[in-house]
Scaffold this motif. Structure first.
Motif, mmCIF file in Angstrom:
data_model
loop_
_atom_site.group_PDB
_atom_site.id
_atom_site.type_symbol
_atom_site.label_atom_id
_atom_site.label_comp_id
_atom_site.label_asym_id
_atom_site.label_seq_id
_atom_site.Cartn_x
_atom_site.Cartn_y
_atom_site.Cartn_z
ATOM 1 N N ARG A 37 0.838 -1.198 0.000
ATOM 2 C CA ARG A 37 0.000 0.000 0.000
ATOM 3 C C ARG A 37 0.871 1.246 0.000
ATOM 4 O O ARG A 37 1.935 1.261 0.628
ATOM 5 C CB ARG A 37 -0.837 -0.051 1.270
ATOM 6 C CG ARG A 37 -1.753 1.098 1.500
ATOM 7 C CD ARG A 37 -2.486 0.888 2.824
ATOM 8 N NE ARG A 37 -3.288 2.044 3.144
ATOM 9 C CZ ARG A 37 -3.750 2.345 4.345
ATOM 10 N NH1 ARG A 37 -3.500 1.537 5.367
ATOM 11 N NH2 ARG A 37 -4.468 3.419 4.533
ATOM 12 N N VAL A 39 0.540 5.482 0.715
ATOM 13 C CA VAL A 39 -0.299 6.571 1.230
ATOM 14 C C VAL A 39 0.378 7.881 0.844
ATOM 15 O O VAL A 39 1.530 8.136 1.221
ATOM 16 C CB VAL A 39 -0.476 6.473 2.755
ATOM 17 C CG1 VAL A 39 -1.379 7.601 3.250
ATOM 18 C CG2 VAL A 39 -1.059 5.124 3.139
ATOM 19 N N ALA A 45 -1.164 13.544 -3.527
ATOM 20 C CA ALA A 45 -2.331 12.781 -3.990
ATOM 21 C C ALA A 45 -2.532 12.920 -5.496
ATOM 22 O O ALA A 45 -3.174 12.076 -6.120
ATOM 23 C CB ALA A 45 -3.576 13.251 -3.244
ATOM 24 N N ARG A 48 -1.671 9.852 -7.599
ATOM 25 C CA ARG A 48 -2.365 8.599 -7.311
ATOM 26 C C ARG A 48 -2.735 7.826 -8.595
ATOM 27 O O ARG A 48 -2.513 6.629 -8.705
ATOM 28 C CB ARG A 48 -3.630 8.957 -6.528
ATOM 29 C CG ARG A 48 -4.431 7.795 -6.093
ATOM 30 C CD ARG A 48 -5.595 8.298 -5.263
ATOM 31 N NE ARG A 48 -6.367 7.191 -4.790
ATOM 32 C CZ ARG A 48 -7.215 7.275 -3.788
ATOM 33 N NH1 ARG A 48 -7.406 8.410 -3.156
ATOM 34 N NH2 ARG A 48 -7.891 6.220 -3.402
ATOM 35 N N GLU A 52 -1.944 3.914 -9.834
ATOM 36 C CA GLU A 52 -3.076 2.995 -10.006
ATOM 37 C C GLU A 52 -3.132 2.458 -11.438
ATOM 38 O O GLU A 52 -3.458 1.290 -11.656
ATOM 39 C CB GLU A 52 -4.387 3.700 -9.653
ATOM 40 C CG GLU A 52 -4.516 3.905 -8.152
ATOM 41 C CD GLU A 52 -5.757 4.678 -7.750
ATOM 42 O OE1 GLU A 52 -6.230 4.485 -6.618
ATOM 43 O OE2 GLU A 52 -6.244 5.503 -8.558
ATOM 44 N N TRP A 63 -2.596 -1.069 -3.173
ATOM 45 C CA TRP A 63 -3.602 -0.047 -2.901
ATOM 46 C C TRP A 63 -2.938 1.317 -2.761
ATOM 47 O O TRP A 63 -1.836 1.420 -2.202
ATOM 48 C CB TRP A 63 -4.349 -0.361 -1.603
ATOM 49 C CG TRP A 63 -5.218 -1.567 -1.748
ATOM 50 C CD1 TRP A 63 -6.512 -1.624 -2.192
ATOM 51 C CD2 TRP A 63 -4.853 -2.927 -1.460
ATOM 52 N NE1 TRP A 63 -6.966 -2.920 -2.206
ATOM 53 C CE2 TRP A 63 -5.975 -3.740 -1.768
ATOM 54 C CE3 TRP A 63 -3.685 -3.538 -0.997
ATOM 55 C CZ2 TRP A 63 -5.955 -5.128 -1.612
ATOM 56 C CZ3 TRP A 63 -3.669 -4.917 -0.840
ATOM 57 C CH2 TRP A 63 -4.797 -5.688 -1.152
ATOM 58 N N ASP A 65 -3.789 5.189 -1.342
ATOM 59 C CA ASP A 65 -4.689 6.077 -0.592
ATOM 60 C C ASP A 65 -4.046 7.447 -0.493
ATOM 61 O O ASP A 65 -2.846 7.602 -0.742
ATOM 62 C CB ASP A 65 -4.865 5.608 0.864
ATOM 63 C CG ASP A 65 -5.425 4.223 0.948
ATOM 64 O OD1 ASP A 65 -6.363 3.956 0.201
ATOM 65 O OD2 ASP A 65 -4.897 3.443 1.765
ATOM 66 N N THR A 67 -4.019 11.090 2.142
ATOM 67 C CA THR A 67 -4.451 11.724 3.383
ATOM 68 C C THR A 67 -4.038 13.189 3.367
ATOM 69 O O THR A 67 -2.955 13.521 2.885
ATOM 70 C CB THR A 67 -3.866 11.030 4.631
ATOM 71 O OG1 THR A 67 -4.294 11.749 5.782
ATOM 72 C CG2 THR A 67 -2.343 10.988 4.632
#
Ligand code: SAM
Length: 181
Positions: A37, A39, A45, A48, A52, A63, A65, A67
């Motif tokens: 994962r 973050v 972000a 991202r 992906e 994964w 994510d 924040t």
């Protein structure tokens, strides 16, 4: 990696414009070398989708994510924390202890971009240097993951890829996943 406690990578301190490729490469390196994962904090972000997209094409599971409260994320992390920094303890001195802890608990690996707040040094269970020379978060992460997994990550199997690279002594061969079985 499969059947092991999770390994996540938290990327702190993305500078828009300057760090786009570096943040993407932190993500791609985390995925390729066995983390589960990524973050991304704050502006990071924006990268991202790129990570992906690679996972969709070349397989997972992985994964991503985001924040906007990375300090809270660190405070709430339920597991051990490694902060990679040139000021830390030599990786070769602490890797066995970290591997032992990771046998039973998830691990969060934190990498920065510019100056990292002192709070992160305090929250980390280990501040780890991959040498005590300045270099890059991508290089530090790659060496650390390889030490953590002792090379097992190189034989990782990928689930649901759209395409696979068939290794070649010369040239390039990439095939749709169902034709390579
Ligand atoms: N002064 C920073 C530091 O604490 O390592 C250097 C900033 S460097 C441009 C960005 C990131 O690369 C750091 O936050 C750290 O995660 C990683 N890094 C750089 N050199 C490292 C080293 N020798 N060992 C481990 N990580 C390193």
């Amino acid at each position: 990696m499969q059947d092991e406690p999770a390994v996540a990578v938290l990327r702190l301190g993305h500078r828009p414009g300057r760090d786009e490729r570096m943040t993407t490469h932190v993500g791609l390196t985390a995925r390729a070398l066995g983390a589960d994962r990524l973050v991304l904090a704050n502006h990071g972000a924006s990268q991202r989708g790129t990570v992906e997209d690679i996972t969709d094409r070349f397989g997972g599971p992985f994964w991503v994510d985001a924040t906007d409260r990375p300090k809270r994320f660190l405070r709430d992390w339920d597991g051990r924390i490694v902060h990679l920094t040139m000021y830390g303890e030599p990786v070769q001195d602490v890797e066995a202890t970290i591997r032992e802890a990771h046998r039973s608990e998830p691990l969060l690996i934190v990498v920065g971009a510019e100056k990292v707040d002192f709070e992160v040094y305090e929250r980390a269970d280990w501040n780890v240097g991959v040498t005590n020379q300045p270099h890059s978060e991508v290089a530090g992460l790659a060496v650390f993951l390889d030490r953590l997994f002792e090379g097992r990550e190189l034989d990782r199997e990928w689930e649901d890829p759209e395409r696979v690279v068939i290794p070649q002594a010369e040239g390039k061969r990439v095939e749709p996943a169902d034709e390579s079985e």
